[in-house]
Design an enzyme around this catalytic site. Structure first.
Site, PDB file in Angstrom:
ATOM      1  N   ASN A 223      -1.891 115.910 -42.394  1.00  0.00           N
ATOM      2  CA  ASN A 223      -2.844 116.762 -43.116  1.00  0.00           C
ATOM      3  C   ASN A 223      -2.156 117.958 -43.758  1.00  0.00           C
ATOM      4  O   ASN A 223      -2.810 118.875 -44.241  1.00  0.00           O
ATOM      5  CB  ASN A 223      -3.954 117.241 -42.178  1.00  0.00           C
ATOM      6  CG  ASN A 223      -3.424 118.045 -40.996  1.00  0.00           C
ATOM      7  OD1 ASN A 223      -2.218 118.146 -40.800  1.00  0.00           O
ATOM      8  ND2 ASN A 223      -4.338 118.602 -40.214  1.00  0.00           N
TER       9      ASN A 223
ATOM     10  N   HIS B 118      -4.789 127.316 -23.015  1.00  0.00           N
ATOM     11  CA  HIS B 118      -4.284 126.143 -22.303  1.00  0.00           C
ATOM     12  C   HIS B 118      -4.948 124.861 -22.798  1.00  0.00           C
ATOM     13  O   HIS B 118      -4.276 123.894 -23.158  1.00  0.00           O
ATOM     14  CB  HIS B 118      -4.529 126.341 -20.809  1.00  0.00           C
ATOM     15  CG  HIS B 118      -3.869 125.355 -19.909  1.00  0.00           C
ATOM     16  ND1 HIS B 118      -4.483 124.195 -19.494  1.00  0.00           N
ATOM     17  CD2 HIS B 118      -2.650 125.358 -19.316  1.00  0.00           C
ATOM     18  CE1 HIS B 118      -3.675 123.533 -18.686  1.00  0.00           C
ATOM     19  NE2 HIS B 118      -2.558 124.214 -18.563  1.00  0.00           N
TER      20      HIS B 118
ATOM     21  N   SER C 153       0.869 119.979 -16.907  1.00  0.00           N
ATOM     22  CA  SER C 153      -0.266 120.132 -17.814  1.00  0.00           C
ATOM     23  C   SER C 153       0.053 119.624 -19.211  1.00  0.00           C
ATOM     24  O   SER C 153      -0.836 119.206 -19.941  1.00  0.00           O
ATOM     25  CB  SER C 153      -0.687 121.600 -17.904  1.00  0.00           C
ATOM     26  OG  SER C 153      -1.424 121.995 -16.787  1.00  0.00           O
TER      27      SER C 153
ATOM     28  N   ASP D 254     -10.734 121.405 -19.064  1.00  0.00           N
ATOM     29  CA  ASP D 254      -9.772 122.501 -19.117  1.00  0.00           C
ATOM     30  C   ASP D 254     -10.525 123.821 -19.264  1.00  0.00           C
ATOM     31  O   ASP D 254     -11.687 123.922 -18.870  1.00  0.00           O
ATOM     32  CB  ASP D 254      -8.803 122.273 -20.278  1.00  0.00           C
ATOM     33  CG  ASP D 254      -7.378 122.650 -19.907  1.00  0.00           C
ATOM     34  OD1 ASP D 254      -7.108 123.863 -19.805  1.00  0.00           O
ATOM     35  OD2 ASP D 254      -6.552 121.749 -19.695  1.00  0.00           O
TER      36      ASP D 254
ATOM     37  N   VAL E 220      -4.551 116.481 -35.546  1.00  0.00           N
ATOM     38  CA  VAL E 220      -4.694 115.643 -36.742  1.00  0.00           C
ATOM     39  C   VAL E 220      -3.331 115.448 -37.397  1.00  0.00           C
ATOM     40  O   VAL E 220      -2.547 116.393 -37.529  1.00  0.00           O
ATOM     41  CB  VAL E 220      -5.672 116.287 -37.734  1.00  0.00           C
ATOM     42  CG1 VAL E 220      -5.785 115.447 -39.003  1.00  0.00           C
ATOM     43  CG2 VAL E 220      -7.043 116.467 -37.081  1.00  0.00           C
TER      44      VAL E 220
ATOM     45  N   CYS F 100       0.458 131.730 -36.312  1.00  0.00           N
ATOM     46  CA  CYS F 100       0.239 131.848 -34.860  1.00  0.00           C
ATOM     47  C   CYS F 100      -0.756 130.803 -34.353  1.00  0.00           C
ATOM     48  O   CYS F 100      -1.329 130.951 -33.272  1.00  0.00           O
ATOM     49  CB  CYS F 100      -0.253 133.237 -34.449  1.00  0.00           C
ATOM     50  SG  CYS F 100       0.857 134.593 -34.856  1.00  0.00           S
TER      51      CYS F 100
END
Length: 610
Positions: free
Chosen positions: A136, A122, A382, A79, A133, A372
């Site tokens: 967590n 992306h 994708s 990617d 993960v 964010c």
């Protein structure tokens, strides 16, 4: 074998005990998990103005609770980079295990963070769908939350930037064959990769030249990976149902193609989508239907979940966007849920910044998560592709001895038949251009929109656990028709050439090539593409028909004769290949009894199976 949405495969106690030593109790939660409808969908409110349809998910069910999480599986992500120190990815990234094709004075060999422009999130979004993960206490959870990730940032900008209903943007300055070979089999960092995720593609509105030697140069080394078991290559079909890939500049999809609903572009137009080792993935949205952008075609294998755009109208209104402007720019599907996943950390770069917010997760003003570090607006094939890659990791944890052919076969034969009443695409006179679901002679349903259907993780893992590997591959090699050229007539009188095949009792895939002297007219003045008048259909000895090239797809040919080096059809799984395979080429616009405008001059065929 193919189930409608809502029906589940439930693991037995014996199977669960065989797959894991015991259940691990979750000590911590992932706060954004409830918005990840692709993992667990009970019709809850998510990001977007519509709710997902209950049970439209990957069928993970209890797998994660029983430690089926992709442990021991390494996934390569080709990617624009993955943020290797992202808080929700770092623990699953192989230390010093990625390849940076953009080594600079400030970025080392293994720093595969965003590309040199630092703006594209992306690859980080793709990586989070696969292997964020779990448990967590922050963010999201991956489909395979214990899998290991290696990044290969071979794209200078997003090669396949998913814009959902707006199409796609491509740029491939570093997407060279050499870099692809490095990441697929040749590089030091690729040697232990078991699953290769490829959320990118390259196609134009005319078939590319792709020789038999090129096919072999890819497929032979791909098959030799994993000590002969073969790496599992999972690849995006494309996002061009309603548009022509933007790397073609001014080329636009014509109105007739859109009206016929065949799809502006087809998956076979990217030659790598037709390779036997590759699974080409379509996208399904949260309603259990083809995502608005998902590129169709006979080269599809199965579908993953890609969603739509995840926009919330009130969020736009609160930012002062006029209602009429919203309706002018966005179609209704934009307000359907997208995929929630990781984004470049912080609010300065990535898909989620302090700029224009699309939904309640966006920006540092979010009451859901102000970091964010996540986005609720990822979509496209994708996004669908890594959902399948994650399921493959779960399968390989259950049975590491599966070959790439085993994995393909299990996914196809356990997939769920979504949208069972999919309509056919038709011409103005009612001629069927592309059917909906077709049942082949072996009993499997196939669709040019969905392949064999939406992946079902629990069903796939259950079957993978004690799966007896498929018999040795039998390759017919390229066979050629010995007949004279055939005149191309209308739908009632197509050109036909046939090739006999023997020695393969169970088909896995078919590749074809053809030449014609039929000159496809250049687009009219003031138009950059026109609807292809030719339809190409492959008919098996058992009578199953597969539309490989649909009439009305968009082309920009400049008056060239239609020639196709490579296209795949995967519609014939488990059929007996013995007998004559027939290619039909028809000129759909021709009226009954009209003279042919050209000839089908050659036809070649390669059948792979056992």
């Amino acid at each position: 074998m193919h189930r409608h949405i809502g029906k589940r495969t439930v693991l037995s106690v014996a199977t669960l005990l065989a797959l894991a030593a015991g259940a691990a109790q979750a000590q911590q939660n992932d706060p954004l998990y409830r918005y990840q409808w692709h993992l667990m969908n009970y019709g809850q409110s998510v990001l977007g103005d519509t709710k997902p349809v209950s049970s439209v998910d990957l069928g993970i069910d209890d797998l994660h609770d029983y430690n089926i999480r992709g442990k021991g599986v390494v996934i390569g992500v080709l990617d624009d980079g993955l943020e290797i120190d992202h808080p929700d990815l770092a623990a699953n990234v192989v230390p010093n295990g990625s390849k940076n094709f953009f080594v600079t004075a400030t970025r080392g060999e293994h720093d595969t963070g965003p590309n040199s422009f630092g703006q594209d999130g992306h690859g980080t979004a793709v990586s989070g769908i696969i292997g964020a993960v779990g448990w967590n206490g922050i963010g999201v959870r991956g489909v395979a939350p214990a899998a290991k990730l290696r990044g290969f940032n071979f794209l200078v900008t997003t090669f396949f930037l998913d814009l959902g209903p707006f199409g796609s943007f491509s740029r491939n300055d570093q997407a060279t064959d050499a870099n692809i070979r490095y990441a697929w089999w040749d590089g030091a960092e690729s040697k232990d990769v078991q699953v290769s995720n490829n959320s990118w593609g390259g196609m134009g509105p005319w078939p590319d030249a792709f020789s038999e030697n090129q096919i072999a140069a890819f497929e032979r080394p791909m098959s030799a990976t994993r000590n002969g078991l073969g790496m599992i290559y999972v690849k995006a079909a494309g996002n061009d149902f309603n548009s022509v890939n933007k790397d073609q500049g001014a080329v636009k999809c014509n109105a007739d193609t859109k009206l016929r609903n065949v799809g502006c572009m087809q998956a076979f137009l990217d030659p790598r989508n037709n390779l036997f080792n590759v699974m080409t993935i379509a996208a399904v949205n949260a309603a259990g239907r083809r995502a608005s952008y998902s590129t169709p075609g006979a080269a599809l294998w199965v579908s993953g979940l890609g969603g739509e755009s995840g926009v919330q109208r009130q969020v736009l209104l609160d930012q002062g966007i006029a209602p009429e402007r919203i309706d002018q720019v966005l179609g209704p599907e934009a307000f359907d849920p997208a995929i929630v996943t990781t984004d470049l950390a912080g609010c300065a770069i990535g898909l989620n910044t302090n700029g224009l917010g699309l939904n309640r997760l966006d920006s540092s003003r979010s009451a859901i998560d102000a970091s964010c570090n996540y986005t609720g607006a990822m979509n496209g094939t994708s996004a669908a592709t890594p959902t399948v890659s994650g399921v493959v990791a779960l399968m390989l944890q259950a049975n590491p001895k599966l070959t790439y052919r085993d994995v393909k076969y299990i996914l196809a034969t356990t997939a769920r038949r979504v949208h069972p009443d999919q309509p056919a695409a038709t011409a103005a006179d009612g001629t069927v251009l592309v059917p909906g679901w077709t049942r082949n002679a072996a009993g499997y349903f196939f669709s040019n929109w969905y392949g064999y259907g939406l992946v079902d993780a629990t069903a796939a893992v259950t079957r993978a656990n004690n799966f007896k590997s498929l018999a040795a591959l039998v390759d017919s090699g390229w066979q050629r028709s010995a007949a004279q050229p055939a005149a191309i007539g209308n739908a009632a009188a197509p050109a036909r050439l046939s090739i006999p095949v023997a020695g393969i009792r169970r088909v896995e895939s078919v590749q074809i090539g053809l030449t014609t002297d039929y000159a496809v007219a250049a687009p009219p003045v003031n138009q950059t593409s026109s609807p292809l008048p030719l339809s190409v259909t492959l008919v098996s000895p058992q009578g199953t028909r597969s539309v490989v090239v649909p009439a009305s797809m968009a082309v920009a040919s400049g008056g060239a004769a239609f020639t196709l080096d490579l296209a795949a059809s995967n519609a014939f799984l488990d059929e007996d290949a013995t007998g004559n395979w027939t290619l039909e080429v028809a000129d759909i616009p021709l009226a009954a009894g009209a003279a042919s405008a050209g000839n089908l001059t050659s036809f070649k065929l390669r059948v792979l199976g056992r």
